[in-house]
Design a protein around this motif. Structure first.
Motif, PDB file in Angstrom:
ATOM      1  N   GLN A 183       7.823 -25.853  -4.703  1.00 10.08           N
ATOM      2  CA  GLN A 183       7.558 -26.681  -3.477  1.00 10.08           C
ATOM      3  C   GLN A 183       6.821 -25.810  -2.728  1.00 10.08           C
ATOM      4  OE1 GLN A 183      10.464 -29.327  -1.872  1.00 10.08           O
ATOM      5  NE2 GLN A 183      11.432 -29.829  -4.086  1.00 10.08           N
TER       6      GLN A 183
ATOM      7  N   LEU B 231       5.644 -26.161   1.120  1.00 12.34           N
ATOM      8  CA  LEU B 231       5.716 -27.252   1.733  1.00 12.34           C
ATOM      9  C   LEU B 231       7.247 -26.906   2.710  1.00 12.34           C
ATOM     10  CD1 LEU B 231       6.665 -29.482  -1.034  1.00 12.34           C
ATOM     11  CD2 LEU B 231       4.369 -28.972   0.226  1.00 12.34           C
TER      12      LEU B 231
ATOM     13  N   ASP C  36       9.238 -32.222   4.652  1.00 11.77           N
ATOM     14  CA  ASP C  36       8.268 -32.222   3.217  1.00 11.77           C
ATOM     15  C   ASP C  36       8.907 -31.784   2.260  1.00 11.77           C
ATOM     16  OD1 ASP C  36       6.251 -32.506   4.970  1.00 11.77           O
ATOM     17  OD2 ASP C  36       4.895 -30.980   3.937  1.00 11.77           O
ATOM     18  N   GLN C  37       9.841 -30.973   1.744  1.00 17.61           N
ATOM     19  CA  GLN C  37      10.667 -30.511   1.273  1.00 17.61           C
ATOM     20  C   GLN C  37      12.320 -32.146   1.248  1.00 17.61           C
ATOM     21  OE1 GLN C  37      12.145 -26.653   0.247  1.00 17.61           O
ATOM     22  NE2 GLN C  37      10.507 -25.801   1.355  1.00 17.61           N
TER      23      GLN C  37
END
Length: 211
Positions: free
Chosen positions: A24, A27, A31-32
């Protein structure tokens, strides 16, 4: 199997699969958190059933029913007049077309289905989330092949309250998009094992060699 037909089949299969990745880079924490939430939800779908509506890059629409039984098993049955049926039995994905009298097989690990149908979903193995977008009633996670062996990307759309996968879009290297909408995806119980078994029933001589 034609390249176009195969790409549509794998696009259909991908949504049930390609889900968010744990690679990721870039991010935000929020978002994660959405990616982790989506992953936990997908892992909880041990058996499920839904209607699907598939729209290809030319605007042609087809419909059908999808059954999922993790680990390893899925069935995508297109409505008539399509003769297409796609089944994963846990090791092999079989694609039968009764109208074209074709029957093709692919190793499950060579298709996007392997990501979603694994006993434990691991999106940190070469898959990378490139973006998370929000809407009033949910969010979309976009991912691609982090190893760059496969061009294109997949975007999975989730609805909140309760969290539900409602569809996906697969975009290929030529930027042609195939959209799949899920209708009424819900957990299922006691799915018939025969749903996940597909045999080549064509007579010898119809595209099939005698063994």
């Amino acid at each position: 199997m034609s390249t176009t037909r195969r790409s549509l089949v794998l696009a259909l299969a991908a949504g049930a699969v390609a889900g968010p990745a744990l690679a990721q880079s870039g991010l935000s924490g929020a978002d994660q958190a959405l990616v982790a939430r989506a992953t936990a939800y997908l892992e909880g779908l041990t058996q499920a059933k839904a209607r699907f509506i598939q729209t290809d890059a030319r605007g042609q629409t087809s419909r059908g029913v999808v059954y999922l039984k993790r680990p390893g098993k899925a069935r995508f049955a297109y409505d008539p007049p399509s003769g297409l049926l796609v089944v994963s039995d846990g090791g092999t994905v079989s694609v039968a077309d009764s109208r074209l009298k074709t029957f093709d097989k692919y190793p499950l690990m060579a298709t996007p289905l392997s990501l979603f149908l694994a006993k434990t979903i691991r999106f940190d193995r070469g898959v990378q989330v490139t973006g998370v977008s929000r809407a009033a009633d949910g969010f979309t996670i976009t991912a691609r092949d982090g190893r760059k062996q496969t061009a294109g990307q997949i975007s999975l759309t989730f609805r909140d309250a309760p969290l539900t996968l409602v569809g996906w879009t697969v975009t290929d290297a030529q930027r042609r998009a195939t959209h799949v909408q899920l209708v009424g995806l819900a957990p299922a119980r006691g799915l018939d094992p025969d749903l996940f078994y597909l045999k080549d029933t064509r007579p010898v001589g119809v595209g099939r060699a005698r063994m």
